[in-house]
Design a protein around this motif. Structure first.
Motif, mmCIF file in Angstrom:
data_model
loop_
_atom_site.group_PDB
_atom_site.id
_atom_site.type_symbol
_atom_site.label_atom_id
_atom_site.label_comp_id
_atom_site.label_asym_id
_atom_site.label_seq_id
_atom_site.Cartn_x
_atom_site.Cartn_y
_atom_site.Cartn_z
ATOM 1 N N THR A 1 0.830 -1.207 0.000
ATOM 2 C CA THR A 1 0.000 0.000 0.000
ATOM 3 C C THR A 1 0.867 1.262 0.000
ATOM 4 N N GLY A 2 0.601 2.139 -0.958
ATOM 5 C CA GLY A 2 1.317 3.408 -1.017
ATOM 6 C C GLY A 2 2.617 3.362 -1.791
ATOM 7 N N VAL A 3 2.999 2.193 -2.320
ATOM 8 C CA VAL A 3 4.233 2.085 -3.111
ATOM 9 C C VAL A 3 3.818 1.708 -4.529
ATOM 10 N N SER A 4 3.855 2.665 -5.433
ATOM 11 C CA SER A 4 3.267 2.479 -6.765
ATOM 12 C C SER A 4 3.888 1.320 -7.528
ATOM 13 N N SER A 5 5.201 1.128 -7.425
ATOM 14 C CA SER A 5 5.855 0.054 -8.176
ATOM 15 C C SER A 5 5.320 -1.305 -7.754
ATOM 16 N N ARG A 6 5.172 -1.526 -6.448
ATOM 17 C CA ARG A 6 4.667 -2.808 -5.954
ATOM 18 C C ARG A 6 3.188 -2.982 -6.285
ATOM 19 N N MET A 7 2.409 -1.917 -6.140
ATOM 20 C CA MET A 7 0.983 -2.002 -6.456
ATOM 21 C C MET A 7 0.774 -2.325 -7.929
ATOM 22 N N ASN A 8 1.574 -1.709 -8.808
ATOM 23 C CA ASN A 8 1.426 -1.957 -10.236
ATOM 24 C C ASN A 8 1.808 -3.387 -10.606
ATOM 25 N N ARG A 9 2.824 -3.928 -9.952
ATOM 26 C CA ARG A 9 3.219 -5.314 -10.231
ATOM 27 C C ARG A 9 2.123 -6.280 -9.793
ATOM 28 N N TYR A 10 1.584 -6.053 -8.612
ATOM 29 C CA TYR A 10 0.532 -6.912 -8.078
ATOM 30 C C TYR A 10 -0.752 -6.793 -8.903
ATOM 31 N N ASN A 11 -1.139 -5.559 -9.198
ATOM 32 C CA ASN A 11 -2.371 -5.337 -9.949
ATOM 33 C C ASN A 11 -2.246 -5.825 -11.398
ATOM 34 N N GLY A 12 -1.052 -5.709 -11.970
ATOM 35 C CA GLY A 12 -0.835 -6.208 -13.322
ATOM 36 C C GLY A 12 -0.995 -7.715 -13.390
ATOM 37 N N LEU A 13 -0.480 -8.406 -12.369
ATOM 38 C CA LEU A 13 -0.627 -9.864 -12.322
ATOM 39 C C LEU A 13 -2.101 -10.246 -12.217
ATOM 40 N N LYS A 14 -2.827 -9.583 -11.315
ATOM 41 C CA LYS A 14 -4.250 -9.902 -11.150
ATOM 42 C C LYS A 14 -5.034 -9.620 -12.425
ATOM 43 N N ALA A 15 -4.708 -8.517 -13.087
ATOM 44 C CA ALA A 15 -5.397 -8.187 -14.333
ATOM 45 C C ALA A 15 -5.120 -9.244 -15.398
ATOM 46 N N GLY A 16 -3.868 -9.697 -15.464
ATOM 47 C CA GLY A 16 -3.504 -10.693 -16.459
ATOM 48 C C GLY A 16 -4.126 -12.054 -16.210
ATOM 49 N N LEU A 17 -4.483 -12.336 -14.952
ATOM 50 C CA LEU A 17 -5.072 -13.627 -14.603
ATOM 51 C C LEU A 17 -6.604 -13.585 -14.533
ATOM 52 N N THR A 18 -7.179 -12.406 -14.813
ATOM 53 C CA THR A 18 -8.638 -12.284 -14.796
ATOM 54 C C THR A 18 -9.268 -13.269 -15.781
ATOM 55 N N GLY A 19 -10.270 -14.017 -15.297
ATOM 56 C CA GLY A 19 -10.946 -14.988 -16.147
ATOM 57 C C GLY A 19 -10.318 -16.364 -16.121
ATOM 58 N N SER A 20 -9.149 -16.492 -15.486
ATOM 59 C CA SER A 20 -8.519 -17.807 -15.369
ATOM 60 C C SER A 20 -8.931 -18.447 -14.046
ATOM 61 N N GLN A 21 -8.536 -19.691 -13.848
ATOM 62 C CA GLN A 21 -8.831 -20.396 -12.602
ATOM 63 C C GLN A 21 -7.682 -20.288 -11.607
ATOM 64 N N ILE A 22 -6.673 -19.487 -11.925
ATOM 65 C CA ILE A 22 -5.498 -19.364 -11.060
ATOM 66 C C ILE A 22 -5.793 -18.399 -9.918
ATOM 67 N N ALA A 23 -5.616 -18.883 -8.697
ATOM 68 C CA ALA A 23 -5.814 -18.038 -7.512
ATOM 69 C C ALA A 23 -4.556 -17.220 -7.236
ATOM 70 N N VAL A 24 -4.747 -16.018 -6.679
ATOM 71 C CA VAL A 24 -3.627 -15.151 -6.321
ATOM 72 C C VAL A 24 -3.697 -14.845 -4.830
ATOM 73 N N HIS A 25 -2.586 -15.061 -4.122
ATOM 74 C CA HIS A 25 -2.509 -14.774 -2.692
ATOM 75 C C HIS A 25 -1.346 -13.815 -2.439
ATOM 76 N N LEU A 26 -1.615 -12.762 -1.694
ATOM 77 C CA LEU A 26 -0.580 -11.794 -1.339
ATOM 78 C C LEU A 26 -0.127 -12.027 0.092
ATOM 79 N N ILE A 27 1.188 -12.142 0.285
ATOM 80 C CA ILE A 27 1.767 -12.236 1.627
ATOM 81 C C ILE A 27 2.836 -11.149 1.739
ATOM 82 N N GLU A 28 2.673 -10.271 2.719
ATOM 83 C CA GLU A 28 3.649 -9.202 2.932
ATOM 84 C C GLU A 28 4.646 -9.644 3.999
#
Length: 328
Positions: free
Chosen positions: A191-218
């Motif tokens: 949260t609040g770090v654009s580079s990390r948010m963009n990497r995480y959000n890009g992955l989720k966007a790319g996996l939209t519609g697939s059956q692959i689950a995404v889990h975030l651990i900080e």
């Protein structure tokens, strides 16, 4: 006693006006031909001329100082970023003042205030805070600023960054091709770090519609290893996506301690590998950034702003590259 060389001497020998020499020394190259620049540079070297920075600063009302505020100077990414900045300004008449925030917001603020006291002509900032109002004193002073690696929102200053979002979208396609059923994202606080948010959000966007689950651990959570162990036990075919080089090596140590094999038991890829991921066995897949080019580009853009060319607040994305290796 040796005669003191002046800009009049430089102008006479180079066959140009004193004004042209002054413009050259102040990095104002508008309408100056490459031939003229080279001739002046050669003349200065031949006569061993050393400009009086204090006199220049008083006359031009500039300090000829550039402030650079980095989040964590111990990070390998930062050393390459600074290399790019330093290489660019080495060819100019600016000196660089580097200050380390050590990932501490109060320390970053103190460093920036010190830079303003030194009357820096501009600042390259790797911001720790996502909201531009945190840096309102720089905005009020109309200080020229270029951001690197990450940026504030809404945009206030230009930012030179990696293509974080798009590269993570591209990585998602690879996860789908290799038939993983889950991807665990390991990161420092997002949260609040654009580079990390963009990497995480890009992955989720790319996996939209697939059956692959995404889990975030900080990994700022002291229990992250226990959480990771439990999550790994839940799924059959899992890959870990480490969002920076330091996190990647923490994951490698964890997997070794758990006696988990890569890629047999788990897939692994890191964003920014510190240039070592291909030296271990098995070689670890990575997304390689170009922090040296990010630093050089940021320095170039700041120089343009300082010399009144101006830039609209926007992102300048430096391409990164997915290096597929044995770990996926």
């Amino acid at each position: 006693m040796d005669k003191k060389i002046t800009i009049n001497d430089i102008a006479a020998k180079a066959g140009v006006s004193k004004t042209t020499i002054s413009r050259y020394l102040n990095d104002k190259f508008d309408n100056m031909s490459k031939t003229t620049k080279v001739r002046i540079e050669q003349t200065i070297a031949e006569l061993n001329y050393r400009p009086n920075r204090q006199a220049q600063a008083l006359k031009a009302r500039n300090s000829f100082l550039i402030g650079v505020s980095v989040a964590d100077i111990s990070n390998m990414y930062t050393s390459r970023l600074l290399k790019g900045i330093g290489d660019y300004f080495q060819k100019t008449h600016y000196q660089v003042l580097i200050m380390d925030a050590d990932n501490n917001v109060d320390r970053e603020l103190s460093n920036l205030e010190k830079m303003m006291t030194e009357q820096v002509d501009g600042i390259i900032l790797q911001p720790l805070v996502h909201q531009p109002e945190h840096y309102q004193f720089l905005i009020n002073k109309k200080t020229p600023v270029v951001q690197v690696d990450r940026y504030t929102e809404p945009f206030t200053w230009p930012a030179v960054v990696s293509d974080n979002f798009q590269k993570s979208v591209d990585l998602a396609k690879i996860f789908k091709t290799k038939h993983y059923d889950t991807v665990i994202v390991l990161a420092n606080r997002i949260t609040g770090v654009s580079s990390r948010m963009n990497r995480y959000n890009g992955l989720k966007a790319g996996l939209t519609g697939s059956q692959i689950a995404v889990h975030l651990i900080e990994i700022d959570d002291p229990n992250w290893q226990s959480i990771l162990k439990t999550t790994l036990a839940t799924y059959h075919r899992t890959a870990i996506f480490a969002l920076n080089g330091q996190v990647l090596w923490s994951v490698v140590r964890f997997l070794k301690a758990q006696q988990l094999r890569v890629p047999e038991d788990i897939g692994l890829i890191g964003y920014d590998d510190d240039q070592f991921a291909d030296m271990v066995s098995p070689a670890i897949a990575s997304i390689s950034q170009n922090p040296q080019e990010i630093g050089r580009t940021a320095a170039e853009k700041l120089n343009l702003i300082i010399n009144e060319h101006g830039l609209l607040p926007k992102n300048i994305r430096i391409p990164s590259t997915i290096q597929l290796r044995d770990s996926l």
